[in-house]
Design a protein around this motif. Sequence first.
Motif, PDB file in Angstrom:
ATOM      1  N   GLU A 206      26.633  41.930   4.690  1.00  0.00           N
ATOM      2  CA  GLU A 206      27.445  42.555   5.725  1.00  0.00           C
ATOM      3  C   GLU A 206      26.688  42.599   7.036  1.00  0.00           C
ATOM      4  O   GLU A 206      27.245  42.415   8.105  1.00  0.00           O
ATOM      5  N   SER A 207      25.367  42.838   6.945  1.00  0.00           N
ATOM      6  CA  SER A 207      24.579  42.995   8.166  1.00  0.00           C
ATOM      7  C   SER A 207      24.222  41.666   8.816  1.00  0.00           C
ATOM      8  O   SER A 207      24.156  41.570  10.030  1.00  0.00           O
ATOM      9  N   ILE A 208      23.945  40.633   7.990  1.00  0.00           N
ATOM     10  CA  ILE A 208      23.586  39.342   8.584  1.00  0.00           C
ATOM     11  C   ILE A 208      24.454  38.201   8.085  1.00  0.00           C
ATOM     12  O   ILE A 208      24.725  37.258   8.811  1.00  0.00           O
ATOM     13  N   GLY A 209      24.888  38.282   6.842  1.00  0.00           N
ATOM     14  CA  GLY A 209      25.629  37.161   6.266  1.00  0.00           C
ATOM     15  C   GLY A 209      26.925  36.883   6.985  1.00  0.00           C
ATOM     16  O   GLY A 209      27.221  35.742   7.335  1.00  0.00           O
ATOM     17  N   ASP A 210      27.725  37.921   7.214  1.00  0.00           N
ATOM     18  CA  ASP A 210      29.010  37.716   7.883  1.00  0.00           C
ATOM     19  C   ASP A 210      28.813  37.213   9.303  1.00  0.00           C
ATOM     20  O   ASP A 210      29.566  36.375   9.798  1.00  0.00           O
ATOM     21  N   GLU A 211      27.773  37.725   9.990  1.00  0.00           N
ATOM     22  CA  GLU A 211      27.525  37.284  11.357  1.00  0.00           C
ATOM     23  C   GLU A 211      27.077  35.834  11.386  1.00  0.00           C
ATOM     24  O   GLU A 211      27.473  35.065  12.247  1.00  0.00           O
ATOM     25  N   VAL A 212      26.228  35.460  10.428  1.00  0.00           N
ATOM     26  CA  VAL A 212      25.787  34.074  10.359  1.00  0.00           C
ATOM     27  C   VAL A 212      26.972  33.160  10.101  1.00  0.00           C
ATOM     28  O   VAL A 212      27.127  32.108  10.722  1.00  0.00           O
ATOM     29  N   LYS A 213      27.837  33.568   9.173  1.00  0.00           N
ATOM     30  CA  LYS A 213      29.004  32.745   8.865  1.00  0.00           C
ATOM     31  C   LYS A 213      29.910  32.607  10.079  1.00  0.00           C
ATOM     32  O   LYS A 213      30.560  31.589  10.263  1.00  0.00           O
ATOM     33  N   ALA A 214      29.948  33.637  10.895  1.00  0.00           N
ATOM     34  CA  ALA A 214      30.817  33.598  12.073  1.00  0.00           C
ATOM     35  C   ALA A 214      30.237  32.721  13.160  1.00  0.00           C
ATOM     36  O   ALA A 214      30.944  32.319  14.068  1.00  0.00           O
ATOM     37  N   ASP A 215      28.938  32.402  13.066  1.00  0.00           N
ATOM     38  CA  ASP A 215      28.286  31.636  14.123  1.00  0.00           C
ATOM     39  C   ASP A 215      27.813  30.272  13.602  1.00  0.00           C
ATOM     40  O   ASP A 215      28.597  29.355  13.443  1.00  0.00           O
ATOM     41  N   ALA A 216      26.510  30.171  13.332  1.00  0.00           N
ATOM     42  CA  ALA A 216      25.940  28.870  12.984  1.00  0.00           C
ATOM     43  C   ALA A 216      26.511  28.292  11.701  1.00  0.00           C
ATOM     44  O   ALA A 216      26.834  27.092  11.639  1.00  0.00           O
ATOM     45  N   LEU A 217      26.611  29.116  10.652  1.00  0.00           N
ATOM     46  CA  LEU A 217      27.117  28.601   9.384  1.00  0.00           C
ATOM     47  C   LEU A 217      28.569  28.168   9.508  1.00  0.00           C
ATOM     48  O   LEU A 217      28.976  27.135   8.954  1.00  0.00           O
ATOM     49  N   ASN A 218      29.364  28.915  10.241  1.00  0.00           N
ATOM     50  CA  ASN A 218      30.761  28.571  10.446  1.00  0.00           C
ATOM     51  C   ASN A 218      30.887  27.243  11.184  1.00  0.00           C
ATOM     52  O   ASN A 218      31.709  26.390  10.829  1.00  0.00           O
ATOM     53  N   GLU A 219      30.037  27.072  12.188  1.00  0.00           N
ATOM     54  CA  GLU A 219      30.047  25.811  12.948  1.00  0.00           C
ATOM     55  C   GLU A 219      29.664  24.641  12.050  1.00  0.00           C
ATOM     56  O   GLU A 219      30.281  23.568  12.102  1.00  0.00           O
ATOM     57  N   ALA A 220      28.646  24.847  11.221  1.00  0.00           N
ATOM     58  CA  ALA A 220      28.199  23.772  10.327  1.00  0.00           C
ATOM     59  C   ALA A 220      29.290  23.408   9.327  1.00  0.00           C
ATOM     60  O   ALA A 220      29.523  22.225   9.047  1.00  0.00           O
ATOM     61  N   GLU A 221      29.975  24.408   8.786  1.00  0.00           N
ATOM     62  CA  GLU A 221      31.018  24.135   7.802  1.00  0.00           C
ATOM     63  C   GLU A 221      32.225  23.452   8.445  1.00  0.00           C
ATOM     64  O   GLU A 221      32.914  22.670   7.795  1.00  0.00           O
ATOM     65  N   GLU A 222      32.470  23.726   9.713  1.00  0.00           N
ATOM     66  CA  GLU A 222      33.545  23.024  10.419  1.00  0.00           C
ATOM     67  C   GLU A 222      33.209  21.541  10.556  1.00  0.00           C
ATOM     68  O   GLU A 222      34.074  20.677  10.418  1.00  0.00           O
ATOM     69  N   ILE A 223      31.926  21.257  10.829  1.00  0.00           N
ATOM     70  CA  ILE A 223      31.488  19.860  10.938  1.00  0.00           C
ATOM     71  C   ILE A 223      31.643  19.155   9.595  1.00  0.00           C
ATOM     72  O   ILE A 223      32.126  18.019   9.518  1.00  0.00           O
ATOM     73  N   ILE A 224      31.258  19.856   8.522  1.00  0.00           N
ATOM     74  CA  ILE A 224      31.373  19.265   7.186  1.00  0.00           C
ATOM     75  C   ILE A 224      32.838  19.052   6.807  1.00  0.00           C
ATOM     76  O   ILE A 224      33.195  18.042   6.173  1.00  0.00           O
TER      77      ILE A 224
END
Length: 241
Positions: A81-99
């Motif tokens: 909740e503290s870092i995972g959701d934020e990461v998914k909303a930013d860098a991880l989300n961007e990476a998954e969009e590319i994939i």
Amino acid sequence: MIYNKSGHPVEVKKISIRLWTLRDEIEAALGRRMKECEAAGVPLYIEDIKKFYNLSHEEDTPDNVVSLKKASEDGMASLMESIGDEVKADALNEAEEIIAEQTLQGLETKKPNPILDRPYNRQAPDLEKVSYGFILLSDINMENMLSFTKDKFLQGQSVVVEFLIPQNFMMTADVTYCHHYARTSRIISSTKPDYRVQCKFAFSIPGERDNLRAFLKSIEPNLPQDKKKARKDSEDDSLGI
């Protein structure tokens, strides 16, 4: 601190450390991987990074490793909740969009390109996101650590602590306390550590517990034997007692 003018030898040791947030480390890892794959002209691959930080939905975490999703069961805000959701909303989300776009183009891959076929090696984020400080050897054990740091961290925040010793190692931890101590303090340091930060080790990454235990064993003091006791033991031995 020496009490009652003790005659025992006193040696104060400190170790330099670096701290940063776990979120910054993960985002930096994903950012570097995206740039690396783009430069090499190969499909983006991040499964090894997701597995290392337990950002996948897999539940095969070893028993001796605390999952990032479960590491804060003691009342702290959940790491996811503290870092995972934020990461998914930013860098991880961007990476998954590319994939996802790669998948549409038929470029999806479950295995890394030979260029990336190597064990993932965690690294610190950019220097502007790294805080410097030090820790006294008396302020660390297998559960907690109390350090001096240059920057402020938030209670409940997930951080990474790097011990700057010849064989440096990193530990994930949760901030349990952060206090700005008085500027009149007599502590002198080139890093100007304005904060006292207490952390509880999270052991979120495999191998961290073993690394910390080995480090603590390596710094155990060698206490000199009492000469009077040694003489008495020798006399007892000679008398056959």
